[in-house]
Write a protein that holds these residues in place. Structure first.
Motif, PDB file in Angstrom:
ATOM      1  N   ASP A 103      -6.704   3.851   2.375  1.00 50.65           N
ATOM      2  CA  ASP A 103      -7.324   4.405   3.586  1.00 50.65           C
ATOM      3  C   ASP A 103      -6.895   5.841   3.824  1.00 50.65           C
ATOM      4  O   ASP A 103      -6.645   6.275   4.979  1.00 50.65           O
ATOM      5  CB  ASP A 103      -6.974   3.544   4.814  1.00 50.65           C
ATOM      6  CG  ASP A 103      -7.472   2.112   4.685  1.00 50.65           C
ATOM      7  OD1 ASP A 103      -8.553   1.929   4.061  1.00 50.65           O
ATOM      8  OD2 ASP A 103      -6.802   1.190   5.177  1.00 50.65           O
ATOM      9  N   GLY A 104      -6.771   6.584   2.744  1.00 51.72           N
ATOM     10  CA  GLY A 104      -6.404   7.993   2.858  1.00 51.72           C
ATOM     11  C   GLY A 104      -4.947   8.230   3.168  1.00 51.72           C
ATOM     12  O   GLY A 104      -4.535   9.381   3.394  1.00 51.72           O
ATOM     13  N   VAL A 129      -3.059  -5.959  -4.043  1.00 56.07           N
ATOM     14  CA  VAL A 129      -3.831  -4.717  -3.929  1.00 56.07           C
ATOM     15  C   VAL A 129      -4.564  -4.472  -5.242  1.00 56.07           C
ATOM     16  O   VAL A 129      -4.320  -5.133  -6.255  1.00 56.07           O
ATOM     17  CB  VAL A 129      -2.906  -3.522  -3.611  1.00 56.07           C
ATOM     18  CG1 VAL A 129      -2.218  -3.717  -2.267  1.00 56.07           C
ATOM     19  CG2 VAL A 129      -1.881  -3.311  -4.716  1.00 56.07           C
ATOM     20  N   ASN A 130      -5.456  -3.510  -5.192  1.00 53.88           N
ATOM     21  CA  ASN A 130      -6.159  -3.115  -6.408  1.00 53.88           C
ATOM     22  C   ASN A 130      -5.271  -2.210  -7.255  1.00 53.88           C
ATOM     23  O   ASN A 130      -4.606  -1.307  -6.733  1.00 53.88           O
ATOM     24  CB  ASN A 130      -7.456  -2.374  -6.068  1.00 53.88           C
ATOM     25  CG  ASN A 130      -8.479  -3.275  -5.417  1.00 53.88           C
ATOM     26  OD1 ASN A 130      -8.581  -4.450  -5.758  1.00 53.88           O
ATOM     27  ND2 ASN A 130      -9.233  -2.731  -4.470  1.00 53.88           N
ATOM     28  N   LEU A 131      -5.285  -2.462  -8.536  1.00 57.42           N
ATOM     29  CA  LEU A 131      -4.465  -1.655  -9.441  1.00 57.42           C
ATOM     30  C   LEU A 131      -4.838  -0.182  -9.346  1.00 57.42           C
ATOM     31  O   LEU A 131      -3.983   0.698  -9.459  1.00 57.42           O
ATOM     32  CB  LEU A 131      -4.639  -2.162 -10.877  1.00 57.42           C
ATOM     33  CG  LEU A 131      -3.828  -1.461 -11.959  1.00 57.42           C
ATOM     34  CD1 LEU A 131      -2.335  -1.622 -11.699  1.00 57.42           C
ATOM     35  CD2 LEU A 131      -4.194  -2.008 -13.348  1.00 57.42           C
ATOM     36  N   ALA A 132      -6.118   0.102  -9.117  1.00 60.63           N
ATOM     37  CA  ALA A 132      -6.572   1.499  -9.057  1.00 60.63           C
ATOM     38  C   ALA A 132      -5.997   2.247  -7.857  1.00 60.63           C
ATOM     39  O   ALA A 132      -6.037   3.481  -7.818  1.00 60.63           O
ATOM     40  CB  ALA A 132      -8.102   1.544  -9.016  1.00 60.63           C
ATOM     41  N   ASP A 133      -5.457   1.512  -6.856  1.00 62.37           N
ATOM     42  CA  ASP A 133      -4.906   2.177  -5.663  1.00 62.37           C
ATOM     43  C   ASP A 133      -3.435   2.527  -5.805  1.00 62.37           C
ATOM     44  O   ASP A 133      -2.840   3.098  -4.881  1.00 62.37           O
ATOM     45  CB  ASP A 133      -5.098   1.274  -4.440  1.00 62.37           C
ATOM     46  CG  ASP A 133      -6.568   1.069  -4.083  1.00 62.37           C
ATOM     47  OD1 ASP A 133      -7.365   1.976  -4.402  1.00 62.37           O
ATOM     48  OD2 ASP A 133      -6.908   0.017  -3.523  1.00 62.37           O
TER      49      ASP A 133
END
Length: 434
Positions: A103-104, A129-133
């Motif tokens: 969320d920024g 959580v998503n790995l990309a985050d």
């Protein structure tokens, strides 16, 4: 005891290391040799070890195509080799602080479990959580969460040797284009498609292409899925930046051999296409033909579009595309063919050339039956066309006679030229022993 860990990221190399240290291969080392067959490949990589333990870590895409019973160390004796499932790169970060971008906002979290990317946030709460985050303190590999398979060799001692194995994830195939210009002059050219179905990028010093009937007898393949390689190959669309020279070598007991005369860069999940050969052709013919077995019943139909040529070079088996007048007229597949041997193939029906075939029994006795076969051929073409008919009785003792008929074993062969928009009749007798 020195422990070596070999990660197959590109052309593989191994150097000395102290206890518990790791040696990671990098791209750009031209020391891997490939022997590419049309359904598999042999990979040969020189290695050097100063200790008695050698661990080789395989990404899943490389492991899935590996023929495990082919894995060996030549010139480097070992007591045993054990294959097992290893940890992925992400699991090595469990318990370490990482940065979560969400969320920024940035926050420091702890990776608790890599398998499902479970973290503990600043409030002490556990969530997935998503790995990309996640942001990492070092550059992650392309498939950070993919498990690695490990092969461990217990060596008898330090030394140098060659790591060899067979894999279905690497292969090559030739493809041909036969172009016939408006004057009927043929030109045959070939390309070589070299396929890498793994996520490893190979830098290859020596590449040999082999073609022929080479069969493998294996008890298992490690989860290899041919469709996965095909999809990866055609999805990537990567090609060589410059053509490589391919030279023919002496055949090996019926196996055709070719060698690249320069180093090959084979990107991950790609097909590299190289100019292969341009054989000289002789005795090229395009004709309407029919090959069938003898039957005493009447019938009718159309002839086929047939082709024949001889090449002055050995031809490995591959797909053949035919273009006439700069238009695609069909595709087929040719088998391995020695120089000077005829290549015959059919591209499809020719509706402009039809036939009516009538059969009449002339005599019957206890020792034989005599038939009269008549073909009425008709052409709708604006130009004359060559025609070849072959009718096989599958009996070498049969007697065949008639105008323009040639006996080849148990087959009657008729060759003629059918005039433009014309008709021709051919009749022959067949005496079949009882």
């Amino acid at each position: 005891m020195n422990k070596h860990i070999l990660l197959l990221l590109a052309a593989v190399t191994l150097a000395s290391a102290s206890a518990q240290s790791a040696v990671t291969a990098t791209s750009g080392v031209l020391n891997t040799d490939l022997r590419l067959y049309q359904d598999f490949a042999e990979v040969r990589t020189p290695i050097t070890s100063s200790g008695t333990r050698l661990d080789i870590m395989w990404p899943q895409s490389a492991w899935s195509g590996l023929i495990r019973e082919s894995l060996n160390l030549e010139g480097l004796p070992y007591k045993q080799a054990v294959h097992r499932r290893g940890e992925n790169w992400l699991r090595g970060l469990e318990g370490r602080p990482l940065t979560l971008l969400e969320d920024g906002q940035k926050q420091t979290v702890t990776l608790v479990r890599a398998d499902d990317v479970l973290i503990r946030d600043v409030d002490g709460m556990y969530r997935r959580v998503n790995l990309a985050d996640l942001a990492f303190p070092e550059v992650p590999p392309g498939r950070a969460s993919e498990p690695l398979m490990v092969t461990s060799f217990d060596l008898e001692g330090a030394g140098s040797g060659t790591l060899t194995y067979l894999t279905h994830s690497l292969s090559w195939t030739p493809r041909y284009t036969l172009t016939v210009d408006s004057g009927g002059t043929p030109l045959l050219s070939a390309l070589a498609d070299i396929t890498n179905g793994t996520n490893l990028a190979y830098q290859v010093a020596g590449t040999e292409l082999l073609a022929g009937d080479v069969s493998l007898v294996t008890s298992y393949v490690s989860g290899f899925d041919p469709s996965r390689v095909t999809q990866a190959t055609f999805a990537s669309g990567e090609y060589a930046a410059a053509p490589a020279n391919i030279s023919a070598r002496e055949s090996l007991n019926g196996i055709y051999r070719y060698a690249l005369t320069e180093a090959l860069s084979l990107p991950a999940e790609s097909t590299v296409t190289l100019p292969f050969m341009q054989p000289g052709l002789s005795e090229f013919e395009s004709y309407a033909g029919l090959e069938r077995g003898f039957n005493p019943s009447n019938d009718s139909g159309v002839l086929n579009r047939m082709y024949r040529f001889k090449a002055d070079l050995p031809l490995p088996g591959g797909n053949l595309t035919v273009r006439e007048g700069n238009r695609l007229t069909g595709q087929t597949r040719i088998r391995e063919t020695a120089p000077g041997q005829p290549v015959d193939f059919i591209l499809g029906r020719d509706p402009d050339v039809s036939y009516d075939r009538t059969v009449k029994m002339l005599a019957e006795s206890r020792v034989s039956r005599t038939y009269q076969v008549t073909y009425l051929l008709e052409s709708a073409k604006k130009t004359a066309v060559k025609v070849e008919l072959t009718e096989n009785t599958y009996n070498d003792r049969v007697t065949l006679s008639g105008e323009g008929v040639t006996k080849q074993g148990g087959s009657a062969q008729i060759k003629l030229e059918l005039p433009a928009e014309g008709k021709v009749t051919r009749t022959f007798k067949v005496v079949i022993p009882q």
